[in-house]
Each structure stands twice: as C-alpha cells, then as structure tokens.
Design an enzyme around this catalytic site. Structure first.
Site, PDB file in Angstrom:
ATOM      1  N   SER A 116     -28.961  14.645 -23.683  1.00 49.64           N
ATOM      2  CA  SER A 116     -29.336  13.362 -24.275  1.00 49.64           C
ATOM      3  C   SER A 116     -30.848  13.210 -24.390  1.00 49.64           C
ATOM      4  CB  SER A 116     -28.738  12.204 -23.467  1.00 49.64           C
ATOM      5  OG  SER A 116     -29.096  12.273 -22.105  1.00 49.64           O
ATOM      6  N   ARG A 142     -28.931  11.845  -6.071  1.00 50.91           N
ATOM      7  CA  ARG A 142     -28.280  10.658  -6.644  1.00 50.91           C
ATOM      8  C   ARG A 142     -26.888  10.464  -6.043  1.00 50.91           C
ATOM      9  NH1 ARG A 142     -28.735  12.262 -12.844  1.00 50.91           N
ATOM     10  NH2 ARG A 142     -27.888  14.161 -11.869  1.00 50.91           N
TER      11      ARG A 142
END
Length: 473
Positions: free
Chosen positions: A277, A362
């Site tokens: 992306s 994360r």
C-alpha cells in the site's frame, strides 16, 4: 516463555540501538524537541527548506555511493531486500520492528499525548510526529484534533453515492469508491491545472492529505453502518478525538473501545515504504497524481489477501479452530489443527512477515492491551496458546523465515471482544489508519521534489544471458 524470551531479545536490541553514533543521538534530540507553535502547517513550512538543502547535499556529496548488491533472486522474489525508496516517516528493522521517526512503539506509548493519563497515544500525536519528526505536546495535539474535526465534513452526495453501490460489495471496494468520489475536491489537482509552481506543490498536497485523513472515519463509519446496522448513521461527536470519534461513529461508546481504536490507528499507521500500500501510493503520487488518487490506489493494494485483508482471515481461522475443537482446545488438538491447515496447502494466518524476523512489536503491544483489559476472553487465551504452539511447528516445517506472529495475529480478537465482530470490515480500519502514514510521506514527497519513479525491468531471456556471461567472465 517464548513470548518473554522474544521481549528480552527486543530489549537487548533496543539497548544496543541506544548506543549508536552521535548522529543518531542528534536525530533523537530533534525528535524529542517540542515547540509551542500550535499550527502544524507553519511548523512544516519552517522545516522544509532545511530538509530540501539536506537532500541536495546528500545527493551532491554521496550520490555515487553504492548501497549494496542485488541478485537474480531479488529480482524474481518481489525485490525483497533491495533498497530503492526514500521514506522519511518510519523505518523497519528485521529484529527490532518499526520505528516512527526513530521512536519505537513502546517509546511512542510513553511520550505521545493520550486522551487520559496512562492511556494509549492519540493518533493525532503520531500524525504530528510523522510530519515533523518532533514529539508534540498536548496543546498541539488538541489543536490538531480540533482542526481535523473542522475538516471532517463531507458532502451529503457522498453518502448518496455510497448508497448507489451494491450493499454486498466488499467494504474495501466501497471505501475506495468513496475516496475516488471525494477526489473532485482535490486542491492539488485544481492548483496544478492553474499552473502552480512546483515549490508550492507540498502546500496543496498538505491540504488534500489532512482533508482526506479527516474525512475517512465518517466515510468508513457510514459504510459499516450501511452494511451491518441497517443504515442507522451516527454523526460525528463535536469534542471527541480522532480515534474516539471513529469508534463513536461506528456505534461503540465503551471507553475501552475508544482506547483500543486509538492504539489500533496508531500502530497500523505506517510500516516504512516498501509494503504494497505504501509503495503503491508513493509510485502513483510520483506521477503527480493527487493524494486522493494515490491513496485510492494504495487501498486497492491493501485489499489484497497477502496484505491488509489478512487481518480478517486471522479471526475467521481462529473461529474455525473453536468451531472444530471447542474453546477449551488442548495443546495437542491445537497442534493437530495447525498441521491440518499446513498440510492442506494453506498458511497459518497472522504468522510470518516479509521483513520481520522476530515477534512484531505491534503484536506485543496489543497483547499487553489484552492482558490489561480482557485477560479472561476465551479467544485471547486461544491467541496466547497459539503463540506457544505455532512458532515451533513453523520452525520444524523448515520453510518459514519468520515463524513469529505479526500485527494481524491479535487485532481481530480485540475488536471482536468489544463487539466489532464483522471480520470482513477489518481491513477498512487498517485503511483509515494507513492514511496517516501514507499521507504524511506524500506531503514530504512533494516538499522534497522527489522524481517520477521508473525502475528498470528485464525479461527472463535477458536474465539468462546476463547470468551466463557473468558465470564465464
């Protein structure tokens, strides 16, 4: 125990990183320096000339320095490991994980302003950090939060346009279509058509980027309410922060869900520039396509099963474990199910990463959130058990470079706990978050005058001939 060994290894790596060169220390000083100026635009305007000169000096003095060798494997293997992009907002280390402008996720949790003492960082604070390299104070974050609310109004005809789409269309399809609809409002496109000087490109890119970031939650929430809640739209709250407002418009007013949304939007925002992306947005924007066009392209990449769509696959797979083995699945049952998945030619979703070679930080911060807010949740306990069982099996398999969990391995379980159970929608949350990192870099792309991206491609015949010559020379 594997979890704590991984944390220990990360801690040692961070300690070594803290002892790096004086240049690194000077950069960190810049990051920690704060300013009393509440206007983000003026901060950038002051910084940009210095960074432009820095880039010119880098190119003039070191433009011919080689950054490494690349191999045929890299060309045929998705350009893995090839340095080919300038991406200022974040840097990914295979062992340490992501750093936002030099700050790790735990450091961001410590220094970025929160909605409440001891709470999760506000995404607006990360946006400020990514754009300026400086840690904002609470007043600066509050001012940016208010500015984003002011920018968040979208025309009613956007909602009518979304209503014209098939309600069964994937939420990411509807989100991308909505972004394209908003493109007619692009300030960059209008200014370029009027002949704006290239030195001013960044200013209109800034306007588009902040408008896009501000408007995405309302668009994304409308799509969610339209598909799953019979179209009962919830307007924006006039005083909530970015993450809190997004959760509110989705229909969740549990303070813990607001905290989760702040954490989610922060940690998913950026992951350097080589992922699908981010690279897509950078590539499209290099043609001077405006931020709306560039981000819409990025969303189409994010919608792929090997990128952002993976987060919905994780929860669906975990629920399939429960359906077949029950919530109180034993370790042996879990091992059998994992091997069944692998032997069917599928992967265990949420494990492995194209760059990382340790547990994704994360994942770790989401685990810590779960331990604090939902330690007894059955699916969280299953995720914890998977963390003990999956890595040894993937290591035994021998084909996986990274057997550790990534960010997707945990997020769905947290969202599911607080009532956002529609896994098909999860990639939209990822998309809203990713706008913060992508749009921040797009502004710097235009400020630094980065050129049109045009790498060289070759055919298999060219590679065969080149390799033959190399072997005989």
């Amino acid at each position: 125990m594997a979890f704590f060994r991984s944390l220990s290894a990360l801690s040692r790596l961070r300690s070594r990183s803290a002892q790096q060169s004086s240049l690194g220390n000077s950069v960190r000083w810049l990051q920690m320096e704060s300013s009393s100026d509440l206007d983000l635009h003026s901060q950038l305007k002051e910084m940009i000339p210095e960074q432009q000169e820095r880039l010119k000096k880098l190119k003039a003095e070191h433009g011919k320095v080689q950054l490494g060798n690349f191999t045929t494997d890299m060309v045929l293997g998705g350009m893995r490991g090839m340095i080919g992009l300038l991406w200022e907002t974040s840097l990914l280390d295979p062992d340490e994980g992501i750093r936002f402008r030099g700050l790790s996720i735990p450091e961001c949790q410590k220094v970025l302003p929160a909605a409440k003492p001891g709470g999760e960082p506000l995404p607006e604070g990360l946006l400020w950090l990514l754009l300026t390299g400086k840690v904002p104070n609470k007043a600066q974050v509050d001012a940016l939060s208010a500015e984003l609310r002011d920018r968040a109004q979208v025309p009613d005809k956007l909602y009518k346009f979304i209503d014209g789409l098939d309600v069964t269309a994937h939420p990411m399809t509807q989100l991308t279509a909505g972004v394209m609809f908003l493109q007619v409002q692009s300030e960059f496109q209008k200014a370029y058509a009027k002949g704006i000087h290239k030195s001013k490109y960044w200013e209109t890119a800034y306007e588009d980027s902040l408008n896009l970031i501000a408007r995405l939650p309302a668009l994304a929430a409308y799509i969610y309410r339209r598909i799953y809640k019979e179209g009962q739209f919830i307007p924006m709250h006039d005083s909530l922060d970015y993450g809190g407002n997004f959760a509110h418009m989705l229909g969740f007013d549990n303070p813990k869900m607001h905290e989760l949304m702040r954490l989610y939007l922060t940690i998913h925002s950026d992951h350097e520039g080589g992922n699908v992306s981010a690279h897509t947005a950078h590539l499209v924007a290099s043609a001077l396509s405006d931020p709306y066009l560039s981000f819409a392209a990025a969303l189409n990449g994010l919608a792929g099963p090997l990128h952002g769509l993976a987060n919905q696959e994780v929860l669906l797979w975990i629920k399939s474990v429960v359906d077949e083995c029950g919530e109180n699945v034993s370790t042996e049952q879990l091992k059998e199910y994992i091997w069944k998945t692998l032997n069917s030619g599928k992967v265990v979703p949420g494990y492995g990463h194209g760059v990382l070679r340790q547990t994704d930080p994360r994942y770790t911060c989401q685990r810590e959130f779960a331990l604090k807010h939902l330690p007894d949740d059955p699916l969280f306990q299953l995720v914890s058990k998977l963390y003990e069982v999956v890595p040894p099996i993937l290591t035994e398999l021998g084909k996986v470079k990274n057997p550790w969990p990534n960010v997707d391995a945990h997020s769905g379980v947290l969202l599911n706990h607080f009532g956002l159970t529609e896994a098909r929608y999860y990639t939209v949350l990822f998309g809203v978050s990713r706008s913060i990192g992508i749009c921040s870099q797009l502004i710097w792309d235009r400020a630094l005058g980065l050129p049109l991206e045009r790498p060289k491609s070759v055919t298999m015949e060219w590679l065969e001939n080149y390799c033959r010559k190399a072997a005989t020379s």
